[in-house]
Design an enzyme around this catalytic site. Structure first.
Site, PDB file in Angstrom:
ATOM      1  N   ARG A 194      -7.188  -8.219  -9.356  1.00  0.00           N
ATOM      2  CA  ARG A 194      -7.841  -9.520  -9.607  1.00  0.00           C
ATOM      3  C   ARG A 194      -9.337  -9.283  -9.806  1.00  0.00           C
ATOM      4  NH1 ARG A 194     -10.700  -9.431  -4.919  1.00  0.00           N
ATOM      5  NH2 ARG A 194      -9.607  -8.681  -3.086  1.00  0.00           N
ATOM      6  N   GLU A 212      -2.884   7.332   7.812  1.00  0.00           N
ATOM      7  CA  GLU A 212      -3.802   8.058   6.918  1.00  0.00           C
ATOM      8  C   GLU A 212      -4.763   8.870   7.766  1.00  0.00           C
ATOM      9  OE1 GLU A 212      -4.624   5.124   3.110  1.00  0.00           O
ATOM     10  OE2 GLU A 212      -6.254   5.525   4.490  1.00  0.00           O
ATOM     11  N   HIS A 226     -15.157  -4.170   8.439  1.00  0.00           N
ATOM     12  CA  HIS A 226     -14.433  -3.845   7.206  1.00  0.00           C
ATOM     13  C   HIS A 226     -14.620  -4.889   6.104  1.00  0.00           C
ATOM     14  CE1 HIS A 226     -12.751  -0.557   9.348  1.00  0.00           C
ATOM     15  NE2 HIS A 226     -12.083  -1.318  10.182  1.00  0.00           N
ATOM     16  N   LYS A 232       0.813  -1.226   0.000  1.00  0.00           N
ATOM     17  CA  LYS A 232       0.000   0.000   0.000  1.00  0.00           C
ATOM     18  C   LYS A 232       0.839   1.266   0.000  1.00  0.00           C
ATOM     19  CE  LYS A 232      -4.056  -2.176   1.866  1.00  0.00           C
ATOM     20  NZ  LYS A 232      -5.212  -2.064   2.718  1.00  0.00           N
TER      21      LYS A 232
END
Ligand code: ADP
Length: 502
Positions: free
Chosen positions: A292, A200, A235, A116
């Site tokens: 994917r 973040e 999540h 990430k």
């Protein structure tokens, strides 16, 4: 041209891929673990091979065994599905080395997007908006406190190698920073063998909106619009729909362009998904790219009218995309729900076991991607998803009504399923009105609690109670009701339902 595909996966996605192969006249090879000997994908494949014990590390994740089967069976390509080896850059590289086509992107794209922090850096370079935060891994705890103060609380600590919500921590108070960073790092280390984390800004009232993209090997990339995936539990997505109820044509066009730029930045080919986090004012930020096929890909297929697996195979064959961006349109509305073998009325405990009976919903606008059958034992080793139910309607209202109807027609016995929970989600006013974000489930607990006393069969209980009330009333009017008349009272009951206001 690809003539035989090995599907390195199991369950509903293996069957779904094989269906498209069959339509294209391509032979299929299945692989299976001990627990999957009698799985549907083994029966559906033209040929199938045993690859090892039940734990996925000893079977579906064994690259050597899968490649050995590919060679032995003469498969010229491998489709990894989702999960397992689908985002494993080494596997994509190994397939290339062995001269077998990997139906997916090349190792470089998987590697760049799989990390990430690296992905954030390449998106910044490509002018794609990212969530404000750090672009280097956090190792020094003191530095973490400084950086977080600078960004401003609340923040998310996230694992660079993250996935499935693991290694992620929300921090709201300064005093919790050190504990949260340490916890995220050790969770990331345990889950991914890599403890790199980054920070973040926490986006309040966030929406998870992702864009499907397709890129060929000639540099053409298009997007196939968005999927709204904000109904999440821990999540993890529970319900997905397209179009997003909050989207405007202007923001859709901008986000679509950003998604295409993101894919082009890594020379992407194949099907991929750019996930964005979107705030209430429709500011959007790149979250991550999944290199994917997604679980929720069928809603895009239905609304855009494109078979994504066939496209993946065509791209792997080196064919150019047959359509341009302006050829693609959204038509109507599609919703997907994931049906799990779990007891949603008992803390979502997994419910492995044997399916005694299954009646899948049918009818106009209903698609069912599953793999279970009567007598099938759901193994405890893998994700407990039994199937995906996808509906289409001309409008969102019609799609919701159709989904309710289809869920009502869907009967599974032998194991507990999430169907009762999904019924309740569809009744929540915020869902019905399309006003929801990723906090939907926690904010609507009052609607989502199990109805303890009638376990989802309230209508039947109410009808039986009313019937006995009615008999009591009859008895009071005519103390000696002859049995003959009592027998016909079912008919009367039916006729008088409306009078009794059931
Ligand atoms: P993973 O790859 O582990 O699934 P993601 O980065 O895709 O992690 O995030 C998963 C979910 O966590 C998102 O869909 C969103 O609900 C929430 N989330 C992630 N980052 C943020 C953020 N910066 N602010 C608010 N919510 C976030």
């Amino acid at each position: 041209m690809i003539k035989k595909v090995l599907v390195a996966n199991r369950g509903e996605i293996a069957v779904r891929i094989m269906r498209s192969c069959r339509e294209m006249g391509i032979k299929t090879v299945g692989v299976f673990s001990e627990a999957d000997r009698s799985s549907m994908h083994v029966r559906y494949a033209d040929e199938a091979y045993f690859i090892g014990p039940s734990p996925s590390a000893e079977s579906y994740l064994r690259m050597d065994r899968i490649l050995e089967v590919a060679k032995k069976s003469g498969a010229d390509a491998i489709h990894p599905g989702y999960g397992f080896l689908s985002e494993n850059a080494s596997f994509s590289a190994l397939c290339q080395k062995e001269g077998i086509i990997f139906i997916g992107p090349d190792p470089y794209a998987i590697e760049t997007m799989g990390d990430k922090i690296t992905a954030r850096k390449s998106m910044i370079a490509a002018n794609v908006p990212v969530v404000p935060g750090t672009t280097e891994p956090i190792t020094d705890l003191k530095k973490a406190v400084e950086v977080i103060k600078e960004i401003g609380l609340p923040v998310m600590i996230k694992a660079s190698a993250g996935g499935g919500g693991k290694g992620m921590r929300l921090v709201k108070e300064e005093s919790k920073i050190i504990d949260a960073v340490s916890a995220a790092r050790s969770e990331a280390k345990a889950a991914f063998g890599d403890d790199a984390v980054y920070i973040e800004k926490y986006i309040a009232s966030p929406h998870h909106i992702e864009f499907q993209i397709l890129g060929d090997k000639h540099g053409n990339v298009v997007h196939l619009f968005e999927r709204e995936c904000s109904v999440q539990r821990r999540h993890q997505k529970v319900v997905e729909e397209t179009p997003s109820p909050i989207m405007t044509p202007e923001v859709r066009a901008q986000m679509g362009e950003a998604a295409v730029a993101a894919a082009k930045a890594v020379n992407y080919h194949g099907a991929g998904t750019i996930e964005f986090i979107v705030d209430d004012n429709l500011n959007y930020y790149f979250l991550e790219m999944n290199t994917r096929l997604q679980v929720e890909h069928p809603i895009t297929e239905r609304v855009v009218g494109v078979d994504l697996v066939k496209q993946q195979i065509n791209i792997a064959n080196g064919l150019p995309l047959k359509f341009k961006q302006e050829d693609l349109k959204q038509s109507g509305h599609a919703i997907e729900v994931r049906i799990y073998a779990e007891d949603s009325d008992n803390n979502f405990m997994p419910s492995p076991g044997t399916i005694k009976h299954i009646t899948e919903p049918l009818g106009l606008g209903v698609r069912h991607d599953g793999y279970a059958y009567e007598g099938y034992e759901i193994p405890m080793y893998y994700d407990p998803m039994i199937s995906k139910l996808i509906v289409w309607g001309e409008t969102r209202e019609e799609a919701i009504a159709r989904l309710k109807r289809a869920l009502y027609n869907y009967k599974i016995t032998g194991v507990k399923t999430s169907i009762p929970y999904l019924h309740r989600i569809l009744e929540v006013p915020a869902f019905v009105e399309g006003r929801y974000n990723t906090h939907f489930i926690e904010e609507n607990q009052q609607y989502l609690q199990p109805r303890r006393h009638c376990s989802g069969r309230c209508e039947d209980v109410a009808a039986i109670t009313a019937f006995f009330d009615y008999l009591t009333k009859l008895e009071k009017l005519q103390p000696a009701v002859p049995s003959k008349e009592l027998g016909s009272s079912w008919k009367d009951f039916g006729r008088k339902r409306s009078i009794l206001r059931l």
